[in-house]
Write a protein that holds these residues in place. Structure first.
Motif, PDB file in Angstrom:
ATOM      1  N   TYR A 222       2.636  -6.552 -24.861  1.00 45.08           N
ATOM      2  CA  TYR A 222       3.557  -5.953 -23.889  1.00 45.08           C
ATOM      3  C   TYR A 222       4.272  -4.749 -24.513  1.00 45.08           C
ATOM      4  O   TYR A 222       4.509  -3.741 -23.840  1.00 45.08           O
ATOM      5  N   GLU A 226       4.132  -0.800 -23.193  1.00 48.39           N
ATOM      6  CA  GLU A 226       5.313   0.056 -23.021  1.00 48.39           C
ATOM      7  C   GLU A 226       5.146   1.359 -23.811  1.00 48.39           C
ATOM      8  O   GLU A 226       5.409   2.447 -23.306  1.00 48.39           O
ATOM      9  N   LEU A 237      -2.772  -3.727 -17.854  1.00 52.78           N
ATOM     10  CA  LEU A 237      -2.417  -4.815 -18.775  1.00 52.78           C
ATOM     11  C   LEU A 237      -3.042  -6.104 -18.241  1.00 52.78           C
ATOM     12  O   LEU A 237      -2.664  -6.593 -17.179  1.00 52.78           O
ATOM     13  N   SER A 239      -3.244  -9.776 -18.735  1.00 52.01           N
ATOM     14  CA  SER A 239      -2.403 -10.691 -19.498  1.00 52.01           C
ATOM     15  C   SER A 239      -2.662 -12.160 -19.196  1.00 52.01           C
ATOM     16  O   SER A 239      -2.724 -12.565 -18.033  1.00 52.01           O
ATOM     17  N   GLN A 244       6.812 -12.905 -20.941  1.00 47.50           N
ATOM     18  CA  GLN A 244       7.268 -11.517 -21.068  1.00 47.50           C
ATOM     19  C   GLN A 244       7.410 -10.836 -19.708  1.00 47.50           C
ATOM     20  O   GLN A 244       6.664 -11.152 -18.773  1.00 47.50           O
ATOM     21  N   PRO A 246       6.742  -7.647 -17.569  1.00 50.10           N
ATOM     22  CA  PRO A 246       5.890  -6.454 -17.704  1.00 50.10           C
ATOM     23  C   PRO A 246       6.678  -5.173 -17.462  1.00 50.10           C
ATOM     24  O   PRO A 246       7.600  -5.168 -16.649  1.00 50.10           O
ATOM     25  N   VAL A 250       3.345  -0.534 -15.143  1.00 47.72           N
ATOM     26  CA  VAL A 250       2.055  -1.033 -15.612  1.00 47.72           C
ATOM     27  C   VAL A 250       1.240  -1.611 -14.457  1.00 47.72           C
ATOM     28  O   VAL A 250       1.797  -2.116 -13.479  1.00 47.72           O
ATOM     29  N   LEU A 252      -0.603  -4.538 -13.727  1.00 51.62           N
ATOM     30  CA  LEU A 252      -0.709  -5.869 -14.341  1.00 51.62           C
ATOM     31  C   LEU A 252      -1.780  -6.721 -13.656  1.00 51.62           C
ATOM     32  O   LEU A 252      -1.801  -6.849 -12.434  1.00 51.62           O
ATOM     33  N   SER A 254      -2.991 -10.588 -13.938  1.00 49.45           N
ATOM     34  CA  SER A 254      -2.689 -11.874 -14.586  1.00 49.45           C
ATOM     35  C   SER A 254      -3.916 -12.762 -14.582  1.00 49.45           C
ATOM     36  O   SER A 254      -4.541 -12.954 -13.540  1.00 49.45           O
TER      37      SER A 254
END
Ligand code: FMN
Length: 407
Positions: A222, A226, A237, A239, A244, A246, A250, A252, A254
């Motif tokens: 993370y 950034e 990202l 993940s 965390q 995000p 970003v 994201l 998951s």
């Protein structure tokens, strides 16, 4: 919110206020920076307190204002070194002619100058003074010297001044100053690049309620997301499950299991210029995922056997692509760190590998700190123990240097 300002979110800005008519504008500046998500602590010079009260700035910043260098009470609470370490940026606004002279000559005769000397973060000055003062050769030579040493100069503006003169020397308008401060966090090192980062652990299901996983917190991945955003990149990202938050900008995705992660990585690879595999991907998963919860002591059994099969090697599959993105891996090892990392670099055809020691629980997994060696085909850099945030910025710089062939 203006997109350019998003870089101020969660930034720690140490605002230095010096003695000049524009000192009252530090109140509005504090509010604007806070509105954009920055955390503000304030140091005032003694002269500044003649122009605006510490109480006003204390109330606005919601933190005690720091005034003294030689005060045992404040030194033991948050002393000059702590303040310097705390800051992501030191912004002196307004900066008086006198302060700029003291900064240029390396003085450490009050709290603000001493913190600037002790700081390793960037320093920016926003001068504010009468136009005749600003035009003086001594002031001009000081500002040039500061800029030549890497201090960022924000302004000054041109216009009507408090004294009635017109010319260059006004404090940059607060809106422009906030934007210019925000721009300092955007290095532009990865502008135009799309970076894909995997982060966190994966979970490999055993049955509907159980899984095997690992201790990865996702902090490093993370922090890298950034740092890449701050460097101007578009960031995807991918993940695993983490606690965390995000970053705002970003993209994201998951995921839960290694297979999930692999499929999502593959499906977005065509748009990726730089791939950074930080996730702690499970090497194996249970061969069979039971449909129902496994019951204790079925048929009087005292042991449970699970058979595992290998998961896809996500990063190796990325590096096999032709053309492949610039591919960066992490090697979390507990022994022979550098040897294992170099082997992984070569075998998996990575461009860069960041080797860290996870045997030491003060660094690595779940910690905010990391101690690493960054290796590539013909070189390496040993990084001292540093925050995952600081390490991320260094990694981004090294990636950008590789892309520009300047390392
Ligand atoms: C009413 C008044 C206004 C001032 N305005 C400014 C100013 O705008 N910019 C400046 O550089 N100095 C200005 N000065 C001079 C500074 O206050 C003086 O140089 C002081 O020593 C600065 O201290 P510091 O740099 O430690 O804050 C002003 C002085 C007075 C009395």
């Amino acid at each position: 919110m203006n997109n350019a300002l998003l870089t101020l979110r969660n930034r720690r800005i140490l605002l230095g206020v010096t003695g000049g008519i524009a000192a009252y504008k530090a109140a509005e500046l504090t509010r604007r920076l806070q509105d954009q998500g920055a955390e503000i602590r304030i140091i005032m010079t003694r002269s500044a307190t003649e122009f605006i009260t510490p109480l006003t700035l204390q109330a606005l910043s919601r933190n005690p204002v720091h005034l003294d260098l030689l005060n045992p009470d404040t030194e033991s609470a948050m002393g000059h070194i702590d303040l310097a370490r705390w800051a992501d940026l030191i912004l002196i606004a307004p900066a008086s002619a006198n302060f700029m002279a003291r900064l240029a000559s390396g003085h450490g005769d009050d709290l603000l100058t001493t913190v600037c000397l002790a700081a390793e973060c960037p320093v920016a000055v926003a001068p504010a003074m009468n136009q005749a003062m600003w035009a003086k050769p001594a002031v001009q030579s000081n500002q040039k010297l500061l800029v030549s040493r890497g201090v960022h100069l924000l302004g000054p503006d041109h216009g009507i001044q408090a004294c009635g003169d017109t010319g260059a020397g006004r404090l940059l308008d607060i809106e422009k100053l906030t934007l210019a401060t925000s721009a300092l966090f955007d290095s532009g090192e990865l502008t135009g690049q799309t970076v894909m980062i995997t982060a966190g652990p994966t979970r490999e299901a055993i049955d509907p309620v159980r899984y095997i996983s690992n201790h990865s917190s996702g902090k490093q991945g993370y922090a890298l997301a950034e740092a890449a955003l701050d460097a101007g990149a578009r960031v995807i990202l991918i993940s695993g499950p983490t606690q965390q938050t995000p970053p705002d900008r970003v993209d994201l995705v998951s995921v839960v299991s290694a297979q999930d992660m692999h499929e999502n990585v593959q499906s977005r690879l065509a748009e990726t210029d730089i791939f950074i595999g930080v996730a702690a991907v499970a090497d194996y998963r249970p061969k069979l995922v039971q449909n129902q919860k496994i019951k204790k002591n079925t048929h009087g059994q005292r042991t449970l056997m699970l058979e595992f099969v290998e998961n896809p090697d996500i990063i190796a599959e990325v590096a096999k692509r032709d053309p492949k993105p610039f591919t960066v891996g992490f090697a979390a090892e507990t022994e022979h760190i550098e040897d294992y990392a170099r082997k992984k670099l070569t075998e998996k055809k990575l461009d860069l590998i960041i080797a860290n020691n996870v045997a030491d629980t003060d660094i690595g997994f779940n910690s905010d700190l990391n101690e690493t060696t960054i290796l590539w085909e013909n070189g390496k850099i040993d990084m001292p123990t540093m925050s995952k945030k600081a390490l991320s910025q260094k990694i981004v710089t090294i990636i950008s240097q590789h892309l520009k062939h300047t390392i």
